[in-house]
Write a protein that holds these residues in place. Sequence first.
Motif, PDB file in Angstrom:
ATOM      1  N   ALA A 164       0.821  -1.211   0.000  1.00  0.00           N
ATOM      2  CA  ALA A 164       0.000   0.000   0.000  1.00  0.00           C
ATOM      3  C   ALA A 164       0.855   1.261   0.000  1.00  0.00           C
ATOM      4  O   ALA A 164       0.528   2.248  -0.672  1.00  0.00           O
ATOM      5  CB  ALA A 164      -0.937  -0.005   1.212  1.00  0.00           C
ATOM      6  N   THR A 173       2.218   1.726  -3.450  1.00  0.00           N
ATOM      7  CA  THR A 173       1.146   2.239  -4.308  1.00  0.00           C
ATOM      8  C   THR A 173       0.894   3.716  -4.056  1.00  0.00           C
ATOM      9  O   THR A 173       0.810   4.522  -4.988  1.00  0.00           O
ATOM     10  CB  THR A 173      -0.162   1.455  -4.064  1.00  0.00           C
ATOM     11  OG1 THR A 173       0.075   0.069  -4.241  1.00  0.00           O
ATOM     12  CG2 THR A 173      -1.251   1.907  -5.027  1.00  0.00           C
ATOM     13  N   ASN A 208      -8.963  -3.257 -11.304  1.00  0.00           N
ATOM     14  CA  ASN A 208      -8.228  -3.297 -10.037  1.00  0.00           C
ATOM     15  C   ASN A 208      -8.777  -4.369  -9.117  1.00  0.00           C
ATOM     16  O   ASN A 208      -8.035  -5.119  -8.488  1.00  0.00           O
ATOM     17  CB  ASN A 208      -8.304  -1.939  -9.331  1.00  0.00           C
ATOM     18  CG  ASN A 208      -7.208  -0.997  -9.791  1.00  0.00           C
ATOM     19  OD1 ASN A 208      -6.146  -1.438 -10.192  1.00  0.00           O
ATOM     20  ND2 ASN A 208      -7.466   0.288  -9.743  1.00  0.00           N
ATOM     21  N   PHE A 255      -6.740  -7.635  -7.900  1.00  0.00           N
ATOM     22  CA  PHE A 255      -6.556  -7.916  -6.473  1.00  0.00           C
ATOM     23  C   PHE A 255      -7.103  -9.300  -6.140  1.00  0.00           C
ATOM     24  O   PHE A 255      -6.508 -10.033  -5.338  1.00  0.00           O
ATOM     25  CB  PHE A 255      -7.250  -6.870  -5.602  1.00  0.00           C
ATOM     26  CG  PHE A 255      -7.019  -7.099  -4.128  1.00  0.00           C
ATOM     27  CD1 PHE A 255      -5.889  -6.594  -3.515  1.00  0.00           C
ATOM     28  CD2 PHE A 255      -7.906  -7.850  -3.372  1.00  0.00           C
ATOM     29  CE1 PHE A 255      -5.649  -6.833  -2.163  1.00  0.00           C
ATOM     30  CE2 PHE A 255      -7.680  -8.095  -2.028  1.00  0.00           C
ATOM     31  CZ  PHE A 255      -6.542  -7.581  -1.418  1.00  0.00           C
ATOM     32  N   TRP A 297      -3.734  -3.370   3.509  1.00  0.00           N
ATOM     33  CA  TRP A 297      -3.759  -2.742   2.181  1.00  0.00           C
ATOM     34  C   TRP A 297      -4.867  -1.688   2.102  1.00  0.00           C
ATOM     35  O   TRP A 297      -4.638  -0.544   1.684  1.00  0.00           O
ATOM     36  CB  TRP A 297      -3.937  -3.837   1.141  1.00  0.00           C
ATOM     37  CG  TRP A 297      -4.409  -3.436  -0.222  1.00  0.00           C
ATOM     38  CD1 TRP A 297      -5.702  -3.405  -0.646  1.00  0.00           C
ATOM     39  CD2 TRP A 297      -3.604  -3.051  -1.347  1.00  0.00           C
ATOM     40  NE1 TRP A 297      -5.757  -3.021  -1.981  1.00  0.00           N
ATOM     41  CE2 TRP A 297      -4.486  -2.801  -2.428  1.00  0.00           C
ATOM     42  CE3 TRP A 297      -2.238  -2.915  -1.546  1.00  0.00           C
ATOM     43  CZ2 TRP A 297      -4.039  -2.398  -3.683  1.00  0.00           C
ATOM     44  CZ3 TRP A 297      -1.786  -2.524  -2.794  1.00  0.00           C
ATOM     45  CH2 TRP A 297      -2.680  -2.269  -3.845  1.00  0.00           C
ATOM     46  N   SER A 298      -6.064  -2.056   2.519  1.00  0.00           N
ATOM     47  CA  SER A 298      -7.207  -1.142   2.440  1.00  0.00           C
ATOM     48  C   SER A 298      -7.063   0.027   3.408  1.00  0.00           C
ATOM     49  O   SER A 298      -7.351   1.175   3.058  1.00  0.00           O
ATOM     50  CB  SER A 298      -8.511  -1.898   2.728  1.00  0.00           C
ATOM     51  OG  SER A 298      -8.740  -2.906   1.766  1.00  0.00           O
ATOM     52  N   ARG A 307      -4.200   2.454   2.151  1.00  0.00           N
ATOM     53  CA  ARG A 307      -4.598   3.129   0.909  1.00  0.00           C
ATOM     54  C   ARG A 307      -5.732   4.115   1.144  1.00  0.00           C
ATOM     55  O   ARG A 307      -5.694   5.258   0.690  1.00  0.00           O
ATOM     56  CB  ARG A 307      -5.028   2.108  -0.139  1.00  0.00           C
ATOM     57  CG  ARG A 307      -3.894   1.310  -0.739  1.00  0.00           C
ATOM     58  CD  ARG A 307      -4.396   0.317  -1.765  1.00  0.00           C
ATOM     59  NE  ARG A 307      -4.835   0.983  -2.975  1.00  0.00           N
ATOM     60  CZ  ARG A 307      -6.097   1.123  -3.357  1.00  0.00           C
ATOM     61  NH1 ARG A 307      -7.078   0.651  -2.621  1.00  0.00           N
ATOM     62  NH2 ARG A 307      -6.389   1.730  -4.489  1.00  0.00           N
ATOM     63  N   THR A 312      -7.224   6.746  -0.830  1.00  0.00           N
ATOM     64  CA  THR A 312      -7.460   5.963  -2.051  1.00  0.00           C
ATOM     65  C   THR A 312      -6.611   6.495  -3.203  1.00  0.00           C
ATOM     66  O   THR A 312      -7.036   7.342  -3.982  1.00  0.00           O
ATOM     67  CB  THR A 312      -8.939   5.976  -2.468  1.00  0.00           C
ATOM     68  OG1 THR A 312      -9.740   5.616  -1.335  1.00  0.00           O
ATOM     69  CG2 THR A 312      -9.191   4.977  -3.588  1.00  0.00           C
ATOM     70  N   GLN A 322      -5.655   4.848  -9.417  1.00  0.00           N
ATOM     71  CA  GLN A 322      -5.999   3.502  -9.870  1.00  0.00           C
ATOM     72  C   GLN A 322      -4.888   2.890 -10.720  1.00  0.00           C
ATOM     73  O   GLN A 322      -4.633   1.690 -10.652  1.00  0.00           O
ATOM     74  CB  GLN A 322      -7.296   3.555 -10.691  1.00  0.00           C
ATOM     75  CG  GLN A 322      -8.517   4.046  -9.927  1.00  0.00           C
ATOM     76  CD  GLN A 322      -9.241   2.919  -9.212  1.00  0.00           C
ATOM     77  OE1 GLN A 322      -8.650   1.915  -8.865  1.00  0.00           O
ATOM     78  NE2 GLN A 322     -10.517   3.082  -8.992  1.00  0.00           N
ATOM     79  N   THR A 366      -2.205   1.463  -8.650  1.00  0.00           N
ATOM     80  CA  THR A 366      -2.681   0.219  -8.049  1.00  0.00           C
ATOM     81  C   THR A 366      -2.523  -0.945  -9.014  1.00  0.00           C
ATOM     82  O   THR A 366      -2.111  -2.044  -8.630  1.00  0.00           O
ATOM     83  CB  THR A 366      -4.157   0.356  -7.636  1.00  0.00           C
ATOM     84  OG1 THR A 366      -4.290   1.451  -6.725  1.00  0.00           O
ATOM     85  CG2 THR A 366      -4.648  -0.910  -6.955  1.00  0.00           C
ATOM     86  N   LEU A 371      -0.206  -4.249  -8.232  1.00  0.00           N
ATOM     87  CA  LEU A 371      -0.862  -5.555  -8.176  1.00  0.00           C
ATOM     88  C   LEU A 371      -0.280  -6.525  -9.209  1.00  0.00           C
ATOM     89  O   LEU A 371      -0.133  -7.721  -8.932  1.00  0.00           O
ATOM     90  CB  LEU A 371      -2.366  -5.404  -8.388  1.00  0.00           C
ATOM     91  CG  LEU A 371      -3.150  -4.818  -7.216  1.00  0.00           C
ATOM     92  CD1 LEU A 371      -4.614  -4.631  -7.583  1.00  0.00           C
ATOM     93  CD2 LEU A 371      -3.029  -5.714  -5.980  1.00  0.00           C
TER      94      LEU A 371
END
Length: 304
Positions: free
Chosen positions: A152, A155, A236, A240, A264-265, A268, A274, A277, A280, A284
């Motif tokens: 994360a 990213t 995405n 994932f 990760w969530s 991010r 967030t 994209q 990400t 990934l």
Amino acid sequence: MSQRADRSPHAGWEIEMKESIDCPKLVEQSKKVQKGQHWLVELLVFVTVYIIAAFGEMLILLPGELVLLNTNTAYQDAAASGDMEQLSEVSVQIAGSDAYAVLKLFSGIAMLLVVVLFCRKFQKRSFEMIGFVKEHALREYAIGLGLGVVFAVVTGGIAVAAGKAKLFTGTAPGMLVLFLLGYLIQGMAEELLYRSYLMVTIARRYSMTVAVLISAVIGALPYAAGAVEAPLAFLNGMLFGIFAALYLIRRGNIWGIGAFHAAWSFVRDIVFGTPDQVATVVVLLVGMILVGGKRPWGKAESCC
């Protein structure tokens, strides 16, 4: 006639599909306990389980929503005056608040419980077959958390460097703790639903490749629903899902990917708000290559 001549033109392809992704121990055990049904039947059952879980989440949300509404002075004033426009505006503000976001994350307890109960009572799977392997559980969870944070941060760092994200520091420390706890619940709940339940269920009859792809596509649909960049959000979500499936297959348990998903969530969404994209997608894809090949963080103990 030779054995080679008896094979159909598609036999080699079928064997290649079956062997392209390893079959973990929990899938082999689940096959022995209960054979899988046609994929369409399994998806219909999955939808039923999903609806029941969503209803359970609503039951958890309702008391919290009532508390938020009844403790909001602006909402109470608008309700007392009968100002429907103001009432609507305040309701939208409450729905977008940190408190409501935390409440939604905690409602994932319903999904977690429904999936575990379904797998235990209807599919006759033990906790180990669901992925709750006792051996090295804490180590696997810690590794998952650490990797989730690293992925994360990479990213988010790419997005920050590109000017498409920034560090978000507007959340109070106490709320950050609640967010973290909420993501720990949500991350495990979603991995149980899409990987431990749906993927393993499909894999009881079909190849792991088919099971991985079906679970990844189904799991990506919520990501795309209502997203501004729906196609990219779907991509995405699917990437994932494939990464998460490969992680579970390589490690042989649900602890690691459940923790990874949570970290990760959280990083991010909360730390970087967030990130981009495209960043990400890049991370990934690299992650899929790493987890799909040699395991740089150590050999899994629970894989067959």
